[in-house]
Design a protein around this motif. Structure first.
Motif, PDB file in Angstrom:
ATOM      1  N   TYR A 154      45.354  40.496  31.005  1.00 40.09           N
ATOM      2  CA  TYR A 154      43.901  40.648  31.175  1.00 40.09           C
ATOM      3  C   TYR A 154      43.318  39.497  31.969  1.00 40.09           C
ATOM      4  O   TYR A 154      42.447  39.670  32.797  1.00 40.09           O
ATOM      5  N   LEU A 155      43.830  38.292  31.685  1.00 36.99           N
ATOM      6  CA  LEU A 155      43.332  37.134  32.427  1.00 36.99           C
ATOM      7  C   LEU A 155      43.600  37.303  33.917  1.00 36.99           C
ATOM      8  O   LEU A 155      42.747  37.027  34.757  1.00 36.99           O
ATOM      9  N   TRP A 156      44.793  37.770  34.205  1.00 39.54           N
ATOM     10  CA  TRP A 156      45.115  37.959  35.621  1.00 39.54           C
ATOM     11  C   TRP A 156      44.235  39.039  36.236  1.00 39.54           C
ATOM     12  O   TRP A 156      43.944  39.030  37.422  1.00 39.54           O
ATOM     13  N   LYS A 157      43.840  39.951  35.392  1.00 40.19           N
ATOM     14  CA  LYS A 157      42.969  41.036  35.890  1.00 40.19           C
ATOM     15  C   LYS A 157      41.638  40.448  36.387  1.00 40.19           C
ATOM     16  O   LYS A 157      40.930  41.053  37.192  1.00 40.19           O
ATOM     17  N   LEU A 158      41.315  39.281  35.797  1.00 41.41           N
ATOM     18  CA  LEU A 158      40.051  38.675  36.191  1.00 41.41           C
ATOM     19  C   LEU A 158      40.034  38.275  37.659  1.00 41.41           C
ATOM     20  O   LEU A 158      38.966  38.206  38.281  1.00 41.41           O
ATOM     21  N   LEU A 159      41.186  38.008  38.216  1.00 43.00           N
ATOM     22  CA  LEU A 159      41.220  37.504  39.591  1.00 43.00           C
ATOM     23  C   LEU A 159      40.583  38.455  40.599  1.00 43.00           C
ATOM     24  O   LEU A 159      39.637  38.077  41.298  1.00 43.00           O
ATOM     25  N   PRO A 160      41.058  39.719  40.640  1.00 43.50           N
ATOM     26  CA  PRO A 160      40.394  40.631  41.590  1.00 43.50           C
ATOM     27  C   PRO A 160      38.926  40.865  41.258  1.00 43.50           C
ATOM     28  O   PRO A 160      38.099  41.012  42.164  1.00 43.50           O
ATOM     29  N   ILE A 161      38.640  40.847  39.949  1.00 44.66           N
ATOM     30  CA  ILE A 161      37.228  41.075  39.578  1.00 44.66           C
ATOM     31  C   ILE A 161      36.358  39.974  40.144  1.00 44.66           C
ATOM     32  O   ILE A 161      35.342  40.214  40.817  1.00 44.66           O
ATOM     33  N   LEU A 162      36.781  38.732  39.910  1.00 42.73           N
ATOM     34  CA  LEU A 162      36.008  37.607  40.417  1.00 42.73           C
ATOM     35  C   LEU A 162      35.961  37.640  41.939  1.00 42.73           C
ATOM     36  O   LEU A 162      34.921  37.384  42.556  1.00 42.73           O
ATOM     37  N   LEU A 163      37.097  37.970  42.522  1.00 39.01           N
ATOM     38  CA  LEU A 163      37.166  38.003  43.981  1.00 39.01           C
ATOM     39  C   LEU A 163      36.163  38.991  44.550  1.00 39.01           C
ATOM     40  O   LEU A 163      35.364  38.673  45.442  1.00 39.01           O
ATOM     41  N   VAL A 164      36.160  40.194  43.991  1.00 38.67           N
ATOM     42  CA  VAL A 164      35.311  41.251  44.545  1.00 38.67           C
ATOM     43  C   VAL A 164      33.843  40.992  44.230  1.00 38.67           C
ATOM     44  O   VAL A 164      32.993  40.946  45.124  1.00 38.67           O
ATOM     45  N   PHE A 165      33.556  40.744  42.943  1.00 42.45           N
ATOM     46  CA  PHE A 165      32.127  40.661  42.590  1.00 42.45           C
ATOM     47  C   PHE A 165      31.512  39.349  43.030  1.00 42.45           C
ATOM     48  O   PHE A 165      30.375  39.317  43.480  1.00 42.45           O
ATOM     49  N   GLY A 166      32.317  38.265  42.892  1.00 39.32           N
ATOM     50  CA  GLY A 166      31.807  36.998  43.387  1.00 39.32           C
ATOM     51  C   GLY A 166      31.545  37.063  44.878  1.00 39.32           C
ATOM     52  O   GLY A 166      30.496  36.634  45.371  1.00 39.32           O
ATOM     53  N   GLY A 167      32.484  37.644  45.573  1.00 38.35           N
ATOM     54  CA  GLY A 167      32.323  37.746  47.031  1.00 38.35           C
ATOM     55  C   GLY A 167      31.100  38.554  47.393  1.00 38.35           C
ATOM     56  O   GLY A 167      30.276  38.153  48.214  1.00 38.35           O
ATOM     57  N   VAL A 168      30.955  39.696  46.728  1.00 34.64           N
ATOM     58  CA  VAL A 168      29.823  40.576  47.054  1.00 34.64           C
ATOM     59  C   VAL A 168      28.502  39.897  46.755  1.00 34.64           C
ATOM     60  O   VAL A 168      27.605  39.814  47.605  1.00 34.64           O
ATOM     61  N   LEU A 169      28.390  39.342  45.551  1.00 40.88           N
ATOM     62  CA  LEU A 169      27.102  38.736  45.178  1.00 40.88           C
ATOM     63  C   LEU A 169      26.803  37.519  46.025  1.00 40.88           C
ATOM     64  O   LEU A 169      25.661  37.240  46.351  1.00 40.88           O
ATOM     65  N   GLY A 170      27.846  36.791  46.373  1.00 40.80           N
ATOM     66  CA  GLY A 170      27.625  35.592  47.167  1.00 40.80           C
ATOM     67  C   GLY A 170      27.174  35.918  48.571  1.00 40.80           C
ATOM     68  O   GLY A 170      26.406  35.178  49.177  1.00 40.80           O
TER      69      GLY A 170
END
Lengths: 592, 208, 364
Positions: C4-20
C-alpha cells in the motif's frame, strides 16, 4: 425708457370721431366679429383664440394674459405693486376690431375705438369690456421684445456665475426666451461699484436694470422710501440719501422682488444656489400673523425663507424678523437625539422611557404628573398632548408655555403682530380657552413638590423660561423636556427628547385672524427622523395608549371628526392658502 | 435563387423590377464540403495567432520606478483626463469663484462647494470657495467640470495614478487640489477676470 | 502493508503533479492570451524586486529589477481567492450551492486514476506500476467519470437561483450529453483498434515505435476525439456554458472566493485529464522514439525520460487547447448542436463501421 413712448401712452384714448358714413348713417360693419360673451364677461381674442374672461377680476391686460397662460415677459411689473411700465418688456399688439389691422398710426377717422400706434405695454393697458383682439406672440411683438431685451443687457455685466440670483433670475429667463445669444454692443459697459445700502442689503449697481420695483415697494408697502433713482439715462442708479440707510423691517422683500441679482441680502449671500433649493409651502412661525412662506431647503439644511402670495394674510411680503429666524433649525445647539440621565439614547428608547415614567407616576394620582405644551406646536401635536394627559394619564394638570411678545409694527400695507406664539388660537381651540392662565397653577403645584414627573414640550426657539418655572422644576423628581436646542430647560431634565422646528412638521397653525394654515415638511426631522408628533405619540404609547402611530395628516382627519370647528376639513381642503376658522366652507364640499 | 422563384413567393424584389446596374447583394455563399469541415480555416486561424505571438507588443510599461526613463514612466497625451487640480490667479489665490457650475454640471455629483465672501485683501473678486471638495471615488473623470468652469479654475491633469489606501484620502479638499497643480507646475490660470466681451466673472472695485 | 505504501508513489506523483501545475496553467493561459493579442500579460508579481512576493514580506524590494515578474501571479490569485469572504447569495439553495464546486472538481481528478503515466519501475526490489489503478474497464471509467462533471455544472447553475447561472447549467448539460455520444462512438472504434478496454494495454500496443501510435491508425477518431475533448471541457469554441458575452459568467456567475476557485481549478484539471487521455490513446502514452535504445543504455533511469515525455505530450495538448481558445470565436448554440448531432456523430459512426470492417479478421 423713452419719454416719447410715455407721451404716446398718455394721449387721450378715443376722442369722439365722426363715423365714416357721415352723421346719422348706420355704424360701419367691424372687420373682426367677436363672439358675444356671456353676461358680465368680455371676449378676449389672443393669437386667434377666444377667451371669455371677467374684466373686473384682472387689474390689466398683462394679468389676464398671464392668467390665460400666454407668459408675457415683464420686469418692472409686480402684482403686489402699482404698474409702472418702464421696462417695456411686456409688449403685445392690440388689433383694431373695426379695421382688423394692428394700429400703425392714429387715424381718428377709421379707428374710433382705440388707437395704439405700435406694440403697447400690457401692464398699463386696462381691459376693454367691449372685447379685445390681442397678439401676444406674433413676430412683430417678439421682435419688439428682442430689442428691449438687447437694451436691458447693454450695461448688464453678465456675471451670472458669481451672482446669487442666477437660476431664479428674470433677466436670465427672459433673455433665454426672448433674447439673442450674442451681444452687438462693442463699447465699454458702464462699470459701477457695488454699494452698501444698509446693514444687510448690498447693491450690485451694474447689474441693475432700473425697474424701480424696490423703490416702489418702499414707497407703497413699507412707506419708508429710502431708495430712489439718481442720475439719468444709462447713468441712472438706485441710491439712498446720505445718512438714511435702507434699514426697516421689510427690507428683505426688495431682494425677493428684484428681478435681477442687484439687491442681495448679505446675511444670506453666497449660502445657496437657487437651483439646489427645494421649495416647500409653509407658514412663518415668528409671530401670530402666520405669513405664508416657502421654506427653501437644500437637503437637510434650510437655506432661506421666502414669502409666498396670500392676499388675505401677507400679500406677497414678509418681515425681516421672520425671514432671518431660521438659523436655529440647523444650529449646533439642536438636540438631535434622546438623553436619559445625561446618556445618549436613541430617540425612540428615550421616548419610551419617558412614557413609562409618566404612566408610573400617573398611577399615584392625577396630581403627580404635570405637563407643559407651547403654542409653537401644531394643532395635531396639541391634540396628541391633550389625549396623552386626559385619556392616558387621566390628569388635567397641564399648562401653556408662552413666548414673550415683541414690539408690534404696522406699515401701510403690512403688519407685524406683537404675539410671538404662532398657534395661540390653535392652543385655545384644542386645550380650551382657559389654557392661557393654567400654567401658573401647575407651577404652583410643582413648587409645592406634589408633582413627581413633569413633561415639558416646548419646541420653541429663543424661549427663555421664567425663574418660577425653573425653580418649580427643581422640586420635581423627574423632568422630561422636549425642546429644539439645549438650554436652561433641558439642563433641568432627566430625560431630554428632541423637538422639531416648523420646517420639519406637517401640521396646522391658526393665526391671530383665526385662519387655519398648513405647514408642510420641508426637511426631514433632524431628531433621528422623529418630529414632535412622533415623539409625543411614542411617549403616549409607552404610557399605555392604544393609539397607532399616525401622520399629521391623519391626526388632523381624526380631529375633524371630534372638533365641530374643524368639521369637513383636512390638509388638502385647507390647501395653500388656508381657511378662516368658523367661516362658511363652500370649498369644503367640493374640496375632497 | 431565381427571380421567378422570388415572384412566386411574393417577397423580395424580383430581378426584373431592379433598376439597371443594380444587383442584389449576395447571401451566404454555398459552402463546399471542405469549408463545412471548418478544419482548414481553423488551421489558418491558428497559424495567424501563432504569428502574433512573436510580434512586437503594444503594451507600454508604465512602471513608475524610473521617472527619467520615458519608456518606463508613461506620460499620457495631452487631453487625457486624470486627477483634477485647481488653478491660481496671479496673486496666488485660488482661481475659483465658487459659482457651482462644475457642481451643477457634474453627472456624478461629486463636487461639494461652500462659497464665501473673499477676505478683504483680495481685490479682484468677491467670492471664493471656503470649501471645495471632490470625491474622487464618485468621480467618473468625464471632464464636464472643466468644460463648465467660466473662469478656467478647475482642470483635469494627466495624472493617472489614482490609488489611495483609505476612502477618506480620496476626498480631495481645496488645498490638496491646488497642490496637485503646483506639483505639476501648471497651476497658473491663463484666464483674466476681465476679458472684454467674454461672459464670465467680471470683478468690481470693491466697496470696502 | 508495504504494497500500500508503494501504491502511494503513483498517487502522489499524479495528484501532486496535477495540483501543482494547475495554478501555473492559469498563468500560462494568461500569458498566451496576452502574446496572441500583442500584449505583455501578467508581469508584476514576481519573487524579488518591486511588487515581488518577498517585498510583501520584507517590506522593501530586494532588487531594483523584477525577477520572475508575473510568475507568482497565480499564487497571489490563490491567496486572494482563499482569503475572500465566502459569500452565498440569500436566494441560493445553500446545500447544493456548496456541493456543486466539489462535483466540478472531483471527476477530473478521478479520471486520472486509470491513466498510466510511465512504465513499471523497480525500486528497492519492489516493482511499482506508475498508474494509480489498472482498471480493466479503464476507458469506460473515464467516460463514466467525465459525465459526472456535468452534475457539478448543472447543480451550480440550478442552486444559484439566477437566470444566467441556470441557462449556463442547462447549456452545459445539453452540450456534454451531446458530445459524449460522439465521444463514446469514437472511443468504440479506438477500442476495436486496440482490442482492449484497459489503457495500460493500449499504451502497450503503442510501444512499437512512432508508427504504432494510435494517431496514425485512427486519424479520424483522433480529430473527432480532440473536438469532443474541447466540448467536454467547455473550452472555446464550445464555451457556451460560460459565455461571458451573454450569460455574464454562466453557471458560476454567483460564485466567488474559493468556490469559484474550485470551478476554475476543475476546468484546468479537466484540460490536463483530457490531455493525458489523448496522450494515452493516440500519442503513445509515455513512449517516445528511441525508448528501447535508451532503456538498454541507462537502464531504469529511462523512467524519468518516460515521465518527461508523457508530461511533455500532455502539456503540448493543453497548450494547443489554449492556443485554440484565443484563436476561434464561440459557436452559436444551434451551430454547436448541428455540429454535434449532424456532423460528429455520423462521421464517428462511419469511422466505427470502417474500423470494424478493417478489424474484422482480428476478432475471428
Amino acid at each position: 425708457m423713452s419719454d416719447e413712448k410715455k407721451s404716446e401712452e398718455k394721449k387721450p384714448a378715443a376722442p369722439p370721431a365722426p363715423p365714416p358714413g357721415g352723421p346719422g348713417g348706420p355704424p360701419p360693419e367691424p372687420a373682426i366679429k367677436l363672439p358675444k360673451a356671456p353676461d358680465g364677461l368680455m371676449t378676449l381674442r389672443v393669437d386667434g383664440k377666444d377667451h371669455f374672461i371677467d374684466p373686473k377680476k384682472y387689474r390689466n391686460l398683462l394679468d389676464a394674459l398671464n392668467d390665460l397662460g400666454y407668459g408675457v415677459p415683464h420686469f418692472c411689473y409686480h402684482p403686489g405693486l402699482e404698474p409702472d411700465g418702464n421696462c417695456r418688456m411686456c409688449y403685445v399688439n392690440v388689433i383694431d376690431v373695426r379695421s382688423g389691422k394692428p394700429i400703425v398710426g392714429p387715424n381718428l377717422a377709421t379707428q374710433p375705438w382705440s388707437m395704439y400706434p405700435k406694440p403697447i405695454i400690457s401692464c398699463r393697458t386696462s381691459l376693454d369690456p367691449r372685447g379685445m383682439v390681442v397678439e401676444a406672440n406674433s413676430p412683430p411683438v417678439l421682435e419688439a421684445r428682442k430689442w428691449v431685451m438687447e437694451f436691458q443687457l447693454i450695461n448688464h455685466p453678465l456675471d451670472c456665475p458669481v451672482c446669487d440670483k442666477a437660476g431664479e433670475c428674470m433677466l436670465q429667463d427672459n433673455s433665454f426666451k426672448h433674447g439673442q445669444a450674442d451681444s452687438r454692443f462693442h463699447e465699454h459697459k458702464n462699470e459701477k461699484a457695488p454699494k452698501e445700502l444698509g446693514p444687510t442689503i448690498k447693491l450690485w449697481t451694474d447689474r441693475c436694470i432700473t425697474c424701480t420695483r424696490c423703490t416702489r415697494f418702499l414707497d407703497e408697502v413699507a412707506g419708508t422710501s429710502e431708495l430712489y433713482v439718481i442720475n439719468r439715462g444709462d447713468r441712472s442708479e438706485i441710491d439712498i440719501a446720505p445718512g438714511h440707510p435702507l434699514d426697516n423691517e421689510l427690507m428683505g422683500n426688495v431682494v425677493d422682488i428684484c428681478p435681477v441679482g442687484c439687491l442681495i441680502d448679505k446675511d444670506l449671500m453666497y449660502t445657496y444656489r437657487a437651483w439646489y433649493l427645494q421649495k416647500t409651502d409653509s407658514v412663518c412661525p415668528a409671530c401670530s400673523r402666520g405669513c405664508n412662506i416657502q421654506v427653501n431647503a437644500q437637503k437637510e439644511y434650510v437655506r432661506r425663507l421666502t414669502p409666498r402670495e396670500n392676499r388675505d394674510v401677507n400679500n406677497f411680503w414678509m418681515c425681516e424678523r421672520g425671514r432671518k429666524d431660521f438659523r436655529y433649525i440647523n444650529a449646533d445647539e439642536r438636540i438631535l437625539q434622546g438623553r436619559v440621565n445625561n446618556e445618549a439614547y436613541p430617540v425612540i428608547a428615550a421616548a419610551e422611557e419617558a412614557g413609562r415614567l409618566l404612566a408610573a407616576a400617573a398611577q399615584q394620582g392625577p396630581h403627580s404628573v404635570a405637563g407643559f405644551c407651547s403654542a409653537w406646536l401644531t394643532l395635531e401635536e396639541l391634540h396628541t398632548f391633550k389625549q396623552l394627559f386626559e385619556e392616558t394619564l387621566r390628569s388635567k394638570q397641564y399648562g401653556l408655555l408662552e413666548q414673550a411678545g415683541w414690539e408690534a409694527k404696522e406699515f401701510p400695507k403690512f403688519k407685524i403682530d406683537a404675539d410671538r406664539n404662532p398657534n395661540r388660537a390653535g392652543a385655545k381651540l384644542v386645550l380650551g380657552a382657559g389654557i392661557e392662565g393654567a400654567a401658573a397653577g401647575v407651577i404652583e403645584q410643582m413648587a409645592q413638590g406634589r408633582v413627581k414627573v413633569a413633561y415639558v414640550v416646548a419646541s420653541m426657539p429663543h424661549f427663555e423660561p421664567s425663574g418660577e418655572l425653573l425653580q418649580a422644576l427643581e422640586k420635581v423628581e423627574t423632568v422630561i423636556v422636549q425642546d429644539l436646542s439645549r438650554g436652561p430647560l433641558s439642563a433641568k431634565a432627566k430625560i431630554v427628547l428632541p423637538g422639531a422646528s416648523f420646517a420639519e412638521k406637517d401640521g396646522v397653525f391658526i393665526n391671530s385672524d383665526g385662519r387655519m394654515q398648513v405647514l408642510r415638511r420641508a426637511v426631514d426631522p433632524l431628531g433621528q427622523g422623529n418630529d414632535d408628533l412622533a415623539v409625543l405619540q411614542r411617549v403616549a404609547r409607552a404610557a399605555g395608549s392604544e393609539q397607532k402611530m399616525l401622520s399629521g395628516r391623519e391626526v388632523f382627519r381624526r380631529m375633524a371628526e371630534s372638533y365641530p370647528e374643524l368639521k369637513g376639513l383636512n390638509h388638502k381642503v385647507l390647501g395653500r392658502k388656508g381657511q378662516v376658522l368658523g367661516a362658511p366652507q363652500p370649498e369644503a364640499a367640493d374640496g375632497d | 435563387m431565381s427571380a421567378a422563384h422570388d415572384e412566386g413567393h411574393g417577397h423580395g424584389p424580383a430581378a426584373a423590377e431592379l433598376p439597371p446596374g443594380v444587383k442584389l447583394a449576395p447571401g451566404d455563399p454555398e459552402q463546399t464540403w471542405v469549408e463545412k469541415l471548418y478544419l482548414p480555416e481553423v488551421a489558418r486561424g491558428l497559424n495567424n495567432t501563432f504569428k502574433h505571438i512573436f510580434r512586437k507588443k503594444f503594451t507600454i510599461d508604465y512602471d513608475q520606478t524610473d521617472r527619467d526613463n520615458p519608456a518606463k514612466f508613461h506620460r499620457p497625451r495631452e487631453g487625457y483626463r486624470g486627477e483634477h487640480y485647481l488653478k491660481k490667479d496671479e496673486d496666488g489665490h485660488v482661481k475659483c469663484v465658487a459659482c457651482f457650475m462644475c457642481a451643477a454640471a457634474c453627472p456624478a455629483e461629486c463636487i461639494h462647494i461652500e462659497a464665501e465672501a473673499t477676505p478683504t485683501d483680495w481685490n479682484n473678486r468677491e467670492r471664493y470657495p471656503r470649501r471645495f471638495e471632490i470625491d474622487m471615488l464618485r468621480c467618473i473623470y468625464c471632464g464636464m467640470c472643466e468644460e463648465a468652469c467660466p473662469v478656467d479654475a478647475i482642470a483635469l491633469s494627466t495624472t493617472y495614478n489614482l490609488v489611495a489606501d483609505t476612502r477618506e484620502a480620496k476626498v480631495y479638499d481645496r488645498d490638496k487640489l491646488m497642490k496637485t497643480g503646483e506639483d505639476l507646475g501648471i497651476s497658473l490660470s491663463k484666464h483674466k477676470y476681465r476679458p472684454d466681451g467674454v461672459p464670465g466673472a467680471v470683478p468690481h472695485k470693491k466697496a470696502h | 502493508m508495504a504494497d500500500y505504501l508503494w501504491k502511494l508513489l503513483p498517487i502522489l506523483l499524479v495528484f501532486g503533479g496535477v495540483l501543482g501545475i494547475v495554478p501555473f496553467l492559469v498563468f500560462l493561459e494568461r500569458k498566451i492570451c496576452a502574446y496572441i493579442q500583442d500584449r505583455v500579460g501578467p508581469n508584476r508579481v514576481g519573487l524579488l524586486g518591486p511588487d515581488g512576493f518577498l517585498e510583501a514580506v520584507v517590506g522593501v524590494p530586494i532588487t531594483k529589477k523584477r525577477i520572475l515578474g508575473g510568475f507568482f501571479q497565480p499564487l497571489a490569485d490563490a491567496i486572494k481567492l482563499i482569503t475572500k469572504e465566502d459569500f452565498i447569495p440569500s436566494h441560493a439553495e445553500k446545500f447544493l450551492f456548496t456541493m456543486a464546486p466539489f462535483f466540478a472538481l472531483l471527476p477530473p481528478f478521478l479520471a486520472f486514476i486509470v491513466i498510466p503515466v510511465g512504465p513499471d519501475v523497480t525500486l528497492f526490489g519492489q516493482s511499482v506500476m506508475l498508474q494509480v489503478a489498472d482498471l480493466n474497464v479503464g476507458v469506460l471509467w473515464i467516460l463514466a467519470v467525465a459525465s459526472l462533471s456535468a452534475y457539478g455544472v448543472a447543480m451550480g447553475g440550478w442552486a444559484s437561483n439566477s437566470k444566467y447561472s441556470l441557462l449556463g447549467g442547462i447549456r452545459a448539460t445539453a452540450q456534454m450529453i451531446s458530445y459524449e455520444v460522439a465521444m463514446g462512438i469514437v472511443l468504440l472504434s479506438v477500442l476495436m483498434h486496440y482490442d482492449s478496454v484497459s489503457l495500460r494495454d493500449m499504451v502497450g500496443v503503442q510501444s512499437a515505435g512512432l508508427g504504432s501510435w494510435g494517431l496514425w491508425h485512427q486519424p479520424v477518431a483522433f480529430i473527432l476525439f480532440v473536438i469532443c475533448a474541447f466540448a467536454e471541457n467547455n473550452r472555446l469554441p464550445f464555451d457556451l456554458p460560460e459565455c461571458e458575452a451573454e450569460l455574464v459568467g454562466g453557471y458560476h456567475t454567483e460564485y466567488n472566493s474559493m468556490k469559484f476557485g474550485m470551478f476554475f481549478q476543475g476546468e484546468y484539471i479537466a484540460m490536463l485529464g483530457m490531455g493525458a487521455l489523448t496522450t494515452a490513446l493516440f500519442l503513445g502514452g509515455w513512449h517516445f522514439p528511441g525508448y528501447a535504445w535508451l532503456k538498454e543504455t541507462i537502464g531504469a533511469w529511462v523512467t524519468v525520460f518516460a515521465l518527461a515525455a508523457f508530461a511533455a505530450k500532455v502539456m503540448a495538448f493543453v497548450l494547443f487547447q489554449m492556443w485554440v481558445r484565443w484563436t476561434l470565436p464561440r459557436f452559436r448554440y444551434d451551430q454547436l448542436m448541428n455540429l454535434g448531432w449532424k456532423g460528429m456523430i455520423p462521421i464517428a459512426l462511419l469511422n466505427l463501421i470502417v474500423t470494424a470492417w478493417i478489424n474484422l479478421p482480428k476478432g475471428t
